[in-house]
Scaffold this active site. Structure first.
Site, PDB file in Angstrom:
ATOM      1  N   SER A 145       0.942  -0.768   0.263  1.00  0.00           N
ATOM      2  CA  SER A 145      -0.078   0.145   0.386  1.00  0.00           C
ATOM      3  C   SER A 145       1.167   0.989  -0.182  1.00  0.00           C
ATOM      4  O   SER A 145       1.331   1.562  -0.603  1.00  0.00           O
ATOM      5  CB  SER A 145      -0.608   0.038   1.010  1.00  0.00           C
ATOM      6  OG  SER A 145      -2.050   0.728   1.171  1.00  0.00           O
ATOM      7  N   HIS A 163      -7.382  -4.830  -0.802  1.00  0.00           N
ATOM      8  CA  HIS A 163      -6.965  -4.914  -0.253  1.00  0.00           C
ATOM      9  C   HIS A 163      -5.773  -5.281   0.849  1.00  0.00           C
ATOM     10  O   HIS A 163      -4.660  -5.417   0.221  1.00  0.00           O
ATOM     11  CB  HIS A 163      -6.422  -3.466   0.598  1.00  0.00           C
ATOM     12  CG  HIS A 163      -5.778  -2.217   0.973  1.00  0.00           C
ATOM     13  ND1 HIS A 163      -4.814  -2.330  -0.472  1.00  0.00           N
ATOM     14  CD2 HIS A 163      -4.802  -2.018   1.402  1.00  0.00           C
ATOM     15  CE1 HIS A 163      -3.835  -1.438  -0.272  1.00  0.00           C
ATOM     16  NE2 HIS A 163      -4.054  -0.993   0.602  1.00  0.00           N
TER      17      HIS A 163
END
Length: 443
Positions: free
Chosen positions: A297, A412
């Site tokens: 991320s 995610h």
């Protein structure tokens, strides 16, 4: 108001509302013994004229303050340069605070009568957390974990200081003969960046150790000591060294540590991470053929910056669900909410900061990039998979070998269940083993 700023309003008994005179960057933590406890994430002049600093924990007599917003506050905690408050909760009569001192956790009990404090007797060099607290008495659960310590739950009595181990998870890897060290690296601007090194006692200091360096460095998210069975079983037990960099951008030393790498100063965090990599080599813990990096991320942005700015330091990079094209991040999924962290690419002045480090635009031919492993998820609804896809496509177009894996599920986290997560982790550590252990000279 935005990602970091908010207003707080009181709902009155007659249904009207009253705006509370609090900093825009602040959090209400607790109400204990009639005292409202608040943390400010900015320097602030209170209506009383008192001056408070970023990271301060302050308290008002609630009724006096509601009656007169100029009522004076009490300073409860002012963290030092290498301290940070990571958690606050209240029992019936006490305030309980998880306070980190140089990224090592302790739990303190504060008495609202005079805000004096005592320290609970807990293991050292670990992460701590304050959990559920009783409203009937002063019992509170405290969690403890470390790189070599499985998660444990203690029941503490904040009134007496008594601490009892309630439950501990079993060991998931053999940590015998292992230790944790902490070192510091000097960043480009002279700031000292702490980092942890987890390794076997018998580690040779000749640059031969396969080493995995992990980083994140954003959104005031702290990388604190924690137990990872995966790292332990797949890396440490097999002779690998695991390193965690506590760079600016995180919250290890409070809001200022984070804010030092926000907006136009984002490059500082990249330089911090690169300084740790260089320090590992300088100390002889590892060397370029044996050093790999990993992050996801915002940490994927870290990896992209390492790849494009200092590829000479590394022989592997695991780039997980990354941010990569920073000139378009704000147009994809949740990206617009991160303008407070990075800046707005649509504003020319801010675009100039961002394009200085945006990895996608910095990829170039003829560089000593190692073969990287990039992965994402088709259903990532936070960081768009387009970042990872474009990174891989651009590197292939420039003639570099790339390993790319896209899971169709999982959001995610890049894995929708334990089976998918296990497959992804197996791919990562197989790649790292081949790059850093089996064929250390391969680029």
């Amino acid at each position: 108001i935005n990602f970091y700023e908010s207003e707080t309003w009181r709902l009155n008994a007659d249904g009207t509302t009253t705006k509370l005179e609090l900093p825009l960057k602040s959090s209400i933590n607790a109400l204990v013994a009639g005292q409202l406890v608040v943390t400010t994430d900015q320097d602030w002049t209170a209506p009383s004229g008192q001056q408070f600093k970023t990271g301060d924990v302050i308290a008002w007599d609630l009724q006096a303050w509601l009656a007169d917003p100029k009522a004076p506050a009490r300073l409860v905690i002012r963290p030092g340069e290498r301290e940070a408050v990571e958690g606050i909760n209240a029992t019936r009569n006490k305030l309980v605070v998880a306070l980190y001192e140089n990224v090592r956790g302790s739990v303190y009990v504060y008495n609202p009568a005079d805000w004096s404090r005592t320290r609970l007797d807990l293991p050292q060099n670990v992460s701590v957390g304050v959990g559920s607290a009783s409203e009937q008495d002063d019992k509170i659960f405290v969690s403890v974990t470390g790189y070599l310590n499985p998660s444990s739950l203690y029941l503490a009595d904040a009134a007496t200081g008594a601490v009892d181990l309630t439950k501990a998870l079993p060991d998931k890897f053999d940590a015998s003969g292992m230790r944790v060290d902490q070192f510091e690296a000097r960043s480009t601007d002279g700031t000292m960046i702490p980092y942890f090194v987890v390794h076997k006692d018998a580690m040779a200091m000749d640059g031969s150790n396969p080493t995995l360096l992990y980083g994140y460095g954003g959104f005031q998210s702290s990388l604190l000591p924690g137990y990872s069975p995966t790292v332990g079983k797949l890396w440490l037990e097999r002779g690998g060294v695991y390193v965690i960099a506590n760079t600016r951008g995180g919250g290890e030393f409070g809001p200022k540590w984070h804010q030092a790498a926000q907006q136009e100063n984002r490059q500082r965090a990249h330089e911090d991470f690169q300084a740790v990599a260089q320090d590992l080599i300088t100390r002889g813990i590892t060397s370029q053929p044996h050093l790999g990096v990993m992050g996801g991320s915002q940490g994927g942005l870290f990896m992209g910056a390492m790849l494009t700015q200092r590829p000479d330091l590394i022989n592997a990079a695991v780039i997980q669900v990354p941010l990569f094209d920073m000139l378009r991040f704000h147009k994809l999924l949740a990206g617009a909410s991160w303008i407070g962290e990075y800046g707005d690419p649509d504003i020319p002045e801010q675009r100039a900061w961002i394009e200085q480090y945006s990895p996608y635009q910095k990829l170039a031919a003829g560089q000593p990039y190692p073969e990287v492993f990039i992965h994402t998820s088709t259903k990532d609804d936070r960081v768009h998979p387009g970042h990872a896809r474009k990174a891989a496509a651009r590197m292939e177009a420039l003639g570099y070998p790339v390993l790319f894996y896209e899971n169709t599920d999982g959001g995610h986290a890049a894995g929708a269940n334990l089976r998918e997560t296990a497959r992804r982790i197996a791919l990562e550590y197989t790649y790292l083993t081949r790059r850093l252990m089996d064929q250390p000279a391969q680029r």
